[in-house]
Design an enzyme around this catalytic site. Structure first.
Site, PDB file in Angstrom:
ATOM      1  N   GLU A 166       3.544  10.719   5.193  1.00 40.11           N
ATOM      2  CA  GLU A 166       3.534   9.787   6.331  1.00 40.11           C
ATOM      3  C   GLU A 166       3.769  10.475   7.673  1.00 40.11           C
ATOM      4  O   GLU A 166       4.629  10.049   8.461  1.00 40.11           O
ATOM      5  CB  GLU A 166       4.529   8.643   6.116  1.00 40.11           C
ATOM      6  N   GLU A 372       2.278   5.461  -2.688  1.00 37.90           N
ATOM      7  CA  GLU A 372       3.312   4.435  -2.513  1.00 37.90           C
ATOM      8  C   GLU A 372       2.653   3.070  -2.377  1.00 37.90           C
ATOM      9  O   GLU A 372       1.579   2.954  -1.774  1.00 37.90           O
ATOM     10  CB  GLU A 372       4.174   4.674  -1.259  1.00 37.90           C
TER      11      GLU A 372
HETATM   12  C1  BGP Z   1       7.485   4.675   3.448  1.00 38.36           C
HETATM   13  C2  BGP Z   1       8.216   5.958   3.180  1.00 38.36           C
HETATM   14  C3  BGP Z   1       9.207   5.923   2.082  1.00 38.36           C
HETATM   15  C4  BGP Z   1       9.794   4.581   1.777  1.00 38.36           C
HETATM   16  C5  BGP Z   1       8.877   3.414   1.950  1.00 38.36           C
HETATM   17  C6  BGP Z   1       9.531   2.063   2.000  1.00 38.36           C
HETATM   18  O1  BGP Z   1       7.316   4.505   4.829  1.00 38.36           O
HETATM   19  O2  BGP Z   1       7.313   7.016   2.881  1.00 38.36           O
HETATM   20  O3  BGP Z   1      10.099   6.967   2.283  1.00 38.36           O
HETATM   21  O4  BGP Z   1      11.093   4.425   2.033  1.00 38.36           O
HETATM   22  O5  BGP Z   1       8.069   3.485   3.075  1.00 38.36           O
HETATM   23  O6  BGP Z   1      10.056   1.859   3.268  1.00 38.36           O
HETATM   24  P1  BGP Z   1      11.536   1.425   3.533  1.00 38.36           P
HETATM   25  O7  BGP Z   1      12.392   2.441   2.871  1.00 38.36           O
HETATM   26  O8  BGP Z   1      11.684   1.436   5.015  1.00 38.36           O
HETATM   27  O9  BGP Z   1      11.675   0.076   2.942  1.00 38.36           O
END
Ligand code: BGP
Length: 472
Positions: A166, A372
């Site tokens: 990301e 993800e």
């Molecule tokens: C993405 C990231 C992750 C993860 C996920 C969920 O942006 O790559 O590291 O955490 O989102 O987001 P959050 O943790 O803010 O709920």
């Protein structure tokens, strides 16, 4: 297009699950690990934990891998913490840190689980941040050296490599997701940092191909396809602008080695174009990803920007990495009235997942790996050790059905690694926001016993993987 028969998942489809090092491991200073910018973070939203213990995966690694094997995972996507390998970013190697990931990777391989290794997931070594972080070209060299160590150590064991998780979210929403790289970087044009990351990524891709035959590597941005709020041409232009700036900038650079024209015009309009040194564009063009990984949570919807007057009257809209912000003069973020939201205000759009697949594949014609996708929720551990997360099963089922639709549309999909394999600490909303198939018994303010419990979604995903098909 409606497919009367859902396309089958190809044999060898990588059914997986994801985590990242700093969000799951804990052991933040164990066995010689250095401090990353995430460890150095002092500001947390009220009531949310830091990352010192996280899910304590560092000390539960064998138990966790055994759970992944029981789940039937074909792939596990994790990240190496740079500061375990090179504690200060560019100095001496740390054999104990290197050994930890050998142990993890060997454990996965012993269970027939394909490791998918992310080289860098938000956790820049603090020592590098102190020297200018991604604002400095020296960090590019440090990243290439770190890559060399990873390829030397794990190249014979790992087939799938991801460069930078990301990068687009770090650039656009760094502070919001807690990725703050210190005073030495304050005021540096984030698109200069972005340019350095693009160069570092390209050099790592080229290096892997030169030194580890057969290994595959790709970028891993967060892609949210952007819809126009209406067919009004000005809304369509606004959506095209955000698609360029949020999505295509990063993939065009990784695949074609050039800046997206619309994104460059946006940077020019804001006075944010980076300095591009002689040879940089050749470096970008010399790198060729083998596949594209992407994280998908939701689409965005935008309209033409408000006039200054209207904006003053109505105020702008804020958000986070999945809730689009207004960008005055470029676009106005709006809710999509056709989409429900999760408990954290993120829209839920399975069909947008299919659209995102199609848009990426149509532009780049490379195999796609989802690294993800998932539902953050306030899960409840029952007294008998069960967790009834039917809402997560529904979310996953709806998204997986759209992968099938995308496959039917002709998209080459390598695999699906939802977030997250086990509960871990969110980027900015603590551990109460859970995503895992496995519940980790701790809260934001109480570490409890960190015991692991299988959620209902665990059994459901297990059945799906075993049958290589959505259960009836
Ligand atoms: C993405 C990231 C992750 C993860 C996920 C969920 O942006 O790559 O590291 O955490 O989102 O987001 P959050 O943790 O803010 O709920």
């Amino acid at each position: 297009m409606h497919h009367t028969q859902p396309a089958p998942f190809p044999e060898g489809f990588l059914w997986g699950a994801s985590t990242s090092g700093y969000q799951v491991e804990g052991g933040w200073d164990a066995d010689g690990k250095g401090r990353s910018i995430v460890d150095a973070r002092t500001q947390f939203p009220p009531g949310t934990t830091d990352y010192t213990v996280a899910s304590d995966h560092y000390h539960h690694v064998d138990e966790d891998v055994a759970l992944f094997a029981e789940l039937g995972l074909k792939a596990y996507r994790f990240s190496v913490q740079w500061t375990r390998i090179v504690p200060d970013g560019d100095g001496a190697e740390n054999p104990d840190g290197i050994a930890f990931y050998h142990r993890l990777i060997d454990g996965l391989l012993a269970h027939g689980i394909t490791p998918v290794l992310t080289m860098y997931h938000f956790d820049l070594p603090q020592a590098l941040a102190d020297k200018g972080g991604w604002g400095s070209r020296a960090t590019v060299d440090a990243f290439v050296r770190y890559s060399e160590i990873l390829f030397r150590e794990y190249g014979s064991k790992v087939e799938y490599w991801l460069t930078i998780n990301e990068q687009n979210m770090m650039v656009m929403f760094g502070e919001l997701i807690g990725i703050i790289d210190g005073p030495a970087n304050t005021g540096v044009n984030v698109y200069q940092k972005n340019h350095h990351m693009l160069v570092a990524q390209a050099r790592a891709m080229e290096l892997l191909h030169r030194t580890v035959p057969g290994a595959k590597i790709g970028p891993a941005p967060n892609i949210a396809y952007v819809y126009p709020a209406s067919p009004r041409p000005e809304d369509v232009i606004a959506a095209d602008d955000l698609n360029a700036v949020r999505n295509w900038l990063y993939l065009d650079a990784a695949v074609h080695g050039r800046y997206n024209a619309t994104a460059w015009a946006y940077l020019a309009a804001k006075g944010l174009t980076p300095d591009v040194e002689d040879g940089d564009l050749d470096v970008l063009a010399s790198a060729h990803p083998d596949f594209l990984a992407f994280n998908y949570y939701a689409t965005h919807t935008v309209a033409a920007p408000l006039t200054d007057e209207d904006r003053a009257a109505q105020g702008g809209r804020g958000g986070d990495q999945q809730i689009a912000f207004d960008d005055p003069g470029f676009y106005r973020a709006v809710d999509n009235p056709f989409l429900p939201k999760n408990a954290f205000g993120w829209e839920i759009d399975p069909v947008g997942f299919r659209m995102t697949f199609r848009a990426i594949y149509d532009r780049y014609h490379l195999p796609l790996l989802v690294t993800e996708n998932g539902l953050g929720a306030f899960d409840q551990l029952e007294p008998d050790g069960t967790v009834h997360d039917q809402y997560r099963i529904d979310y996953l089922r709806d998204h997986i059905a759209q992968i099938q639709a995308a496959i039917g549309d002709g998209v080459d999909v390598l695999g699906y690694c939802p977030w997250s394999a086990i509960d871990l600490v969110s980027t900015h909303q603590g551990i109460a926001k859970r995503y895992g198939f496995v519940y980790v018994n701790r809260d934001d303010d109480d570490l409890k016993d960190l015991a692991r419990y299988r959620k209902d979604s665990f059994a459901w995903y297990q059945t799906l993987i075993a049958g290589n098909a959505l259960p009836d």
